[in-house]
Design an enzyme around this catalytic site. Structure first.
Site, PDB file in Angstrom:
ATOM      1  N   GLU A   1      -1.123  -5.463   8.594  1.00 33.56           N
ATOM      2  CA  GLU A   1      -0.534  -4.789   9.732  1.00 33.56           C
ATOM      3  C   GLU A   1      -1.284  -5.241  10.982  1.00 33.56           C
ATOM      4  OE1 GLU A   1      -0.047  -0.581   9.234  1.00 33.56           O
ATOM      5  OE2 GLU A   1       0.941  -0.803   7.282  1.00 33.56           O
TER       6      GLU A   1
ATOM      7  N   LYS B   1      -0.428  -9.615   3.192  1.00 40.47           N
ATOM      8  CA  LYS B   1       0.243  -9.045   4.356  1.00 40.47           C
ATOM      9  C   LYS B   1      -0.706  -8.112   5.073  1.00 40.47           C
ATOM     10  CE  LYS B   1       3.431  -5.747   3.990  1.00 40.47           C
ATOM     11  NZ  LYS B   1       2.881  -4.631   4.842  1.00 40.47           N
TER      12      LYS B   1
ATOM     13  N   ASP C   1      -0.558  -6.287  -0.006  1.00 37.94           N
ATOM     14  CA  ASP C   1      -1.026  -5.692   1.239  1.00 37.94           C
ATOM     15  C   ASP C   1      -2.550  -5.692   1.347  1.00 37.94           C
ATOM     16  OD1 ASP C   1       1.099  -5.004   2.866  1.00 37.94           O
ATOM     17  OD2 ASP C   1       1.411  -3.053   1.933  1.00 37.94           O
TER      18      ASP C   1
ATOM     19  N   GLU D   1       9.255  -3.771  10.916  1.00 39.21           N
ATOM     20  CA  GLU D   1       9.667  -2.475  10.379  1.00 39.21           C
ATOM     21  C   GLU D   1      10.147  -1.530  11.468  1.00 39.21           C
ATOM     22  OE1 GLU D   1       8.052   1.142   7.463  1.00 39.21           O
ATOM     23  OE2 GLU D   1       6.855  -0.682   7.719  1.00 39.21           O
TER      24      GLU D   1
ATOM     25  N   ASP E   1       0.833  -1.207   0.000  1.00 37.94           N
ATOM     26  CA  ASP E   1       0.000   0.000   0.000  1.00 37.94           C
ATOM     27  C   ASP E   1       0.865   1.254   0.000  1.00 37.94           C
ATOM     28  OD1 ASP E   1       0.896  -0.079   2.608  1.00 37.94           O
ATOM     29  OD2 ASP E   1      -1.091  -0.152   3.531  1.00 37.94           O
ATOM     30  N   SER E   2       2.191   1.072   0.024  1.00 41.25           N
ATOM     31  CA  SER E   2       3.111   2.182  -0.237  1.00 41.25           C
ATOM     32  C   SER E   2       2.835   2.834  -1.578  1.00 41.25           C
ATOM     33  CB  SER E   2       4.558   1.679  -0.197  1.00 41.25           C
ATOM     34  OG  SER E   2       4.710   0.531  -1.011  1.00 41.25           O
TER      35      SER E   2
END
Length: 261
Positions: A119, A117, A88, A186, A49-50
């Site tokens: 968070e 992935k 993501d 991270e 999502d960067s």
């Protein structure tokens, strides 16, 4: 060393951890760069999502949707012949197991992702268990979580205090106990990342977490030096390379030799 032509799967990546061979990962968002990464020997490609920041020009990742990620997965997936493709789950896209299953289905069926992935937040254990129960490979993202940027008050290093470090390791271990197949950590202190990598039985991929993880990942734009505000732990590999593909290959060599970070 793993055969460079072997298609990367969870089993292969787990074997690389056991053999002590670093895993080289990068983000990608479209076919041409992904193809160059694949040829350069990248083991895992993440459609992150960067993309909200480096592709869409936003200040955070929060506005990225599942449809955005699925679209970029569709662009990347056909270009990969050996690297594994992860994607993501965006902000607020996995508040419940049912919601997470729906979003993962879209990323895998319509985007071609092989792993999702997320968070890690409250309730992540149930979400990870539900995904794994339906055959979805999961990477749990701990440490600095960019989707929580407003709550954190900025992109700040995590786990610096002993209690916070203990909690972070415990969180990662619990994710694996619920079925996570990989952990991404991270922006934490090097020694915390070393401890986490030792205590977690699945591959641990670091970003801004020092040299002791099982692998490294960077945002593609940071590797190529085209991000106006790169994180301090990034490196411009294009500066000394003759081409984009050679920059990716130099990054892979640096990760594999543990010269980076």
């Amino acid at each position: 060393m793993t055969d460079t032509d072997v298609r990367r799967t969870l089993r292969v990546l787990a074997g690389m951890k056991q053999a002590g061979e670093p895993i080289a990962c990068l983000t990608a968002y479209e076919a041409s760069f992904a193809r160059a990464m694949d040829r350069a020997g990248v083991d895992l490609v993440l459609v992150g999502d960067s993309l909200g920041m480096v592709v869409q020009g936003r200040h955070t990742t929060i506005a990225v949707s599942t449809d955005d990620v699925a679209y970029h997965c569709r662009c990347v997936q056909p270009a990969l012949t050996r690297a594994m493709l992860a994607a993501d789950l965006p902000f607020m896209s996995c508040l419940s197991p049912l919601q997470a299953l729906d979003r993962a289905k879209r990323l895998m069926q319509h985007g071609g992702a092989q792993m999702v992935k997320l968070e890690v937040a409250e309730g992540a254990g149930a979400v990870i268990a539900a995904l794994g129960g339906q055959g979805v490979a999961v990477c749990a993202h701990v440490g600095l979580k960019p989707q929580s940027v407003h709550k954190l008050g900025g992109l700040r290093r995590q786990g610096e205090e002993p209690a916070a470090a203990d909690a972070l390791v415990r969180q990662a271990v619990e994710c694996v106990e619920h079925g996570a197949d990989m952990v991404l950590v991270e922006y934490v202190p090097d020694e915390l990342a070393r401890r986490l990598t030792r205590e977690v039985p699945v591959p641990v991929i670091g970003i801004g977490a020092g040299p002791h993880c099982d692998g490294q990942i960077l945002v593609m734009h940071d590797v190529l030096g085209v991000n106006d505000h790169p994180p301090k732990f990034a490196k411009n590999f294009l500066r000394e390379a003759g081409s984009v593909e050679e920059a990716f290959a130099a990054y892979v060599r640096a990760v594999k030799s543990r010269a980076f970070p």
